[in-house]
Design an enzyme around this catalytic site. Sequence first.
Site, PDB file in Angstrom:
ATOM      1  N   HIS A 137      -6.758   8.036   1.118  1.00  0.00           N
ATOM      2  CA  HIS A 137      -5.288   7.410   1.351  1.00  0.00           C
ATOM      3  C   HIS A 137      -4.741   6.498   2.925  1.00  0.00           C
ATOM      4  O   HIS A 137      -3.742   5.689   2.899  1.00  0.00           O
ATOM      5  CB  HIS A 137      -4.145   8.585   1.400  1.00  0.00           C
ATOM      6  CG  HIS A 137      -3.253   7.704   1.207  1.00  0.00           C
ATOM      7  ND1 HIS A 137      -2.656   6.893  -0.699  1.00  0.00           N
ATOM      8  CD2 HIS A 137      -2.100   7.642   1.896  1.00  0.00           C
ATOM      9  CE1 HIS A 137      -1.272   6.485  -0.015  1.00  0.00           C
ATOM     10  NE2 HIS A 137      -0.952   6.354   0.963  1.00  0.00           N
ATOM     11  N   ALA A 173       1.070  -1.555  -0.082  1.00  0.00           N
ATOM     12  CA  ALA A 173      -0.252  -0.122  -0.004  1.00  0.00           C
ATOM     13  C   ALA A 173       0.637   1.237  -0.319  1.00  0.00           C
ATOM     14  O   ALA A 173       2.260   0.920   0.664  1.00  0.00           O
ATOM     15  CB  ALA A 173      -0.723  -0.184   0.836  1.00  0.00           C
ATOM     16  N   SER A 174       0.157   2.482  -0.353  1.00  0.00           N
ATOM     17  CA  SER A 174       1.295   3.618  -0.797  1.00  0.00           C
ATOM     18  C   SER A 174       2.433   4.378  -1.233  1.00  0.00           C
ATOM     19  O   SER A 174       3.112   3.007  -2.236  1.00  0.00           O
ATOM     20  CB  SER A 174       1.183   4.021   0.288  1.00  0.00           C
ATOM     21  OG  SER A 174       1.431   5.420   0.614  1.00  0.00           O
ATOM     22  N   ASN A 175       3.649   3.714  -0.651  1.00  0.00           N
ATOM     23  CA  ASN A 175       4.904   3.495  -0.686  1.00  0.00           C
ATOM     24  C   ASN A 175       5.266   1.806  -0.784  1.00  0.00           C
ATOM     25  O   ASN A 175       5.785   1.702  -2.268  1.00  0.00           O
ATOM     26  CB  ASN A 175       5.872   4.260  -0.223  1.00  0.00           C
ATOM     27  CG  ASN A 175       6.463   5.468  -0.107  1.00  0.00           C
ATOM     28  OD1 ASN A 175       5.516   6.279  -1.179  1.00  0.00           O
ATOM     29  ND2 ASN A 175       6.764   5.933   0.756  1.00  0.00           N
ATOM     30  N   GLY A 226       3.066  -0.283  -2.520  1.00  0.00           N
ATOM     31  CA  GLY A 226       2.367  -0.679  -3.836  1.00  0.00           C
ATOM     32  C   GLY A 226       3.478   0.101  -4.447  1.00  0.00           C
ATOM     33  O   GLY A 226       3.706  -0.562  -5.454  1.00  0.00           O
TER      34      GLY A 226
END
Length: 712
Positions: free
Chosen positions: A622, A303-305, A307
Amino acid sequence: MKRFSSLIFFTALAASFNAAPVFAHDDEAPIVRGSVRIAVYDGMTDDLLSAGLNQAGLISGVQPGFVDPLHPTPAELRRRAIHGNYRGIVDPAPAGGMGLLWGPQSPGAPIFSDATPGLVPGVEYKAYLSVRHRHQHDHVNNVPAAVQIPRHFNKDKPCIVVAAPSGSRSLYGGMAIAEWGLFKGCAIALPGKGTDTGFHLLGAEASAYAVDDIDGVFGPAATIGDDAQFALTPSRKLDAYVAANPYRIATMQAHSGLNPERLWGEFALKGIEFAFWALNDHFDTKGKKRFDRKNTIVIAAGASNGGGMALRALEDDEKGLIDGLVVTEPNIGPEDGRFVIRFGSNAPFDPAGRSIYDSMTLMSVYAPCAALSPALAGTPFFGLPPLGGAPTDAPQNRCASLAEKGLVSGNTIAEQAASALAAIRAHGYASEQDWGIASHEWLSLWRALQVTYANMYGRFDVQDNVCGVSFAAIGPTLAPAPIAETVAKRLFADSSGVPPTGGVNLIADDSADGPILENYAVSRSTNRADLNLDSALCFRALQTGEGSSGRENSGNHARVKSGTREIRTSGRLHGKPAIIIHGRRDALVFPNLHSRAYYALNQERERSKSRLSYIEVTSGQHFDAFISSLFVGPGGAQFAPLHYYFVDAMDRMYAHLTAGAKLPPSQVVRPTPRGAAPYTDANVPELLPLPTLTPAASDRIVFGNGVLTIPE
């Protein structure tokens, strides 16, 4: 729920310890020689998933403590780190899905005959990855990683899940992602990203606990040496900087000289190789059939970074280690392509390959003023000063300073805020994300991110003191002060990697009243307490080049631009099956510039060979962790959890890879926020509809003739 016996596990466990020395010094091992640690978790009082906290401990907002805060143990630090990292990804509230849709005791959790329900017994390998650039600029830059092998790992149907850490977190930053794999009986690869929780406390007052090792235990730099996560090389320039700027702190992501984001794919792939190595070591496969890419399913997830890290790994995967990918809200920087994005009836938008740093610095300049727009009234934290404090009129001062410099128009605060909001909108920040302007400004999010990312992309040394902002603890006068020993020694567990974090703050060194906590800075060019506009404009100039007069400033701009070019991605996923999930209301990683743009670039580059699906969730944003807390609206929860869609996508990807099940095509999914009602078995299907194999035309996301069309 599946139940598992302990006999097979303990037989294998005995074999693994007998076999450990066989591979421990193998030249082909993907880890730094001598760094490996092996721990056994019995599932009674400690485990792989929650470090023994179980579901109740993860629901609780009370952090696990230490018997002796001056001497925290590796086990205590691990437990506290897992607590914070798990809760940083998912909504930990039972009403928001904990215990029903995810969580150690949710449906689907394995049950063992001799373990506490909710705990996952197994073995954890931990080591530094053997990667390039470990000694960039002669600094110590180690990348920690772990591999978890649950007791019920099925040798006949082996699988590995890469749980890449989110944000700038360290190896345990992907524990909520890892949960799916642990339930399934997969081995878990937990690679660090070179951001991690490596700190170097630079002052003599902290010399006895200056750096931390792979377990997060702090000690003298000379004693820990090359076993530190991160340590700067002594130099006269560094000594002079510390003498003039006492109590400062260097961080791995900002000051390693690596620009580690460009290496995230390499680190993830090394983490997979470490997982194969650990499996073969644990099950003593020497002379027998070994686990490898041909017989083991590997799914990259994050997820996020995290991802973004998983996507970079699949792009870089020349060996074919990865079979499938599932990511949510990825921070991914696609190259510029020949396409536009059409959302509903809006005018076509060209993302133009804009970087996350471009967004950070633009928001840092304009968001404090835009947050005052009356159009945002009723959004979370509207009208409140930043967390941690600031002069009460600082946001209004930011508007006045921007107007004075000709960067916004209007004579009133409302007019100036509208002008700032228009500047943000032109960049690609959609109205669906407006809810987050005030809340993210309250968190000082953009001011925090720009410092670390500018230093990372430009590969600056700590003594370069880029744009006059540094890191330190603060004292009663808000000036830099020694960090308390007990606070320093729990940084591994408490830090997210990016200051302000864990007691490490942002310091405005060039402020007229500085050095001082940044939100209280008085800009020299305006003589106002305007949230350090001078530094914000400096960080923006590193992106745009505007105002970068002089050789040093021009050189700094060139360095940052070079760094952001290094992190651009191609969109080529080797035709592997992949699912990207993004919340339409993401106010941090803007869909227009990241997932939408990446999907379009992939379609442009791979065409009919592409097997990427893009799922856009209309009421997703987010930070799932804040849905039931910070971001609650007047009617209750106003967002849907993306993690629910992640779990579903992992189920689908596994079924696709093992049984050939079809994956859903790209589409918009339209969940209903739960409001004040808790999720239940009865209302989840209605509130959280899943992607379908045959979406309606009004929900289908399509790419053709250079246009990505997103239904409103």
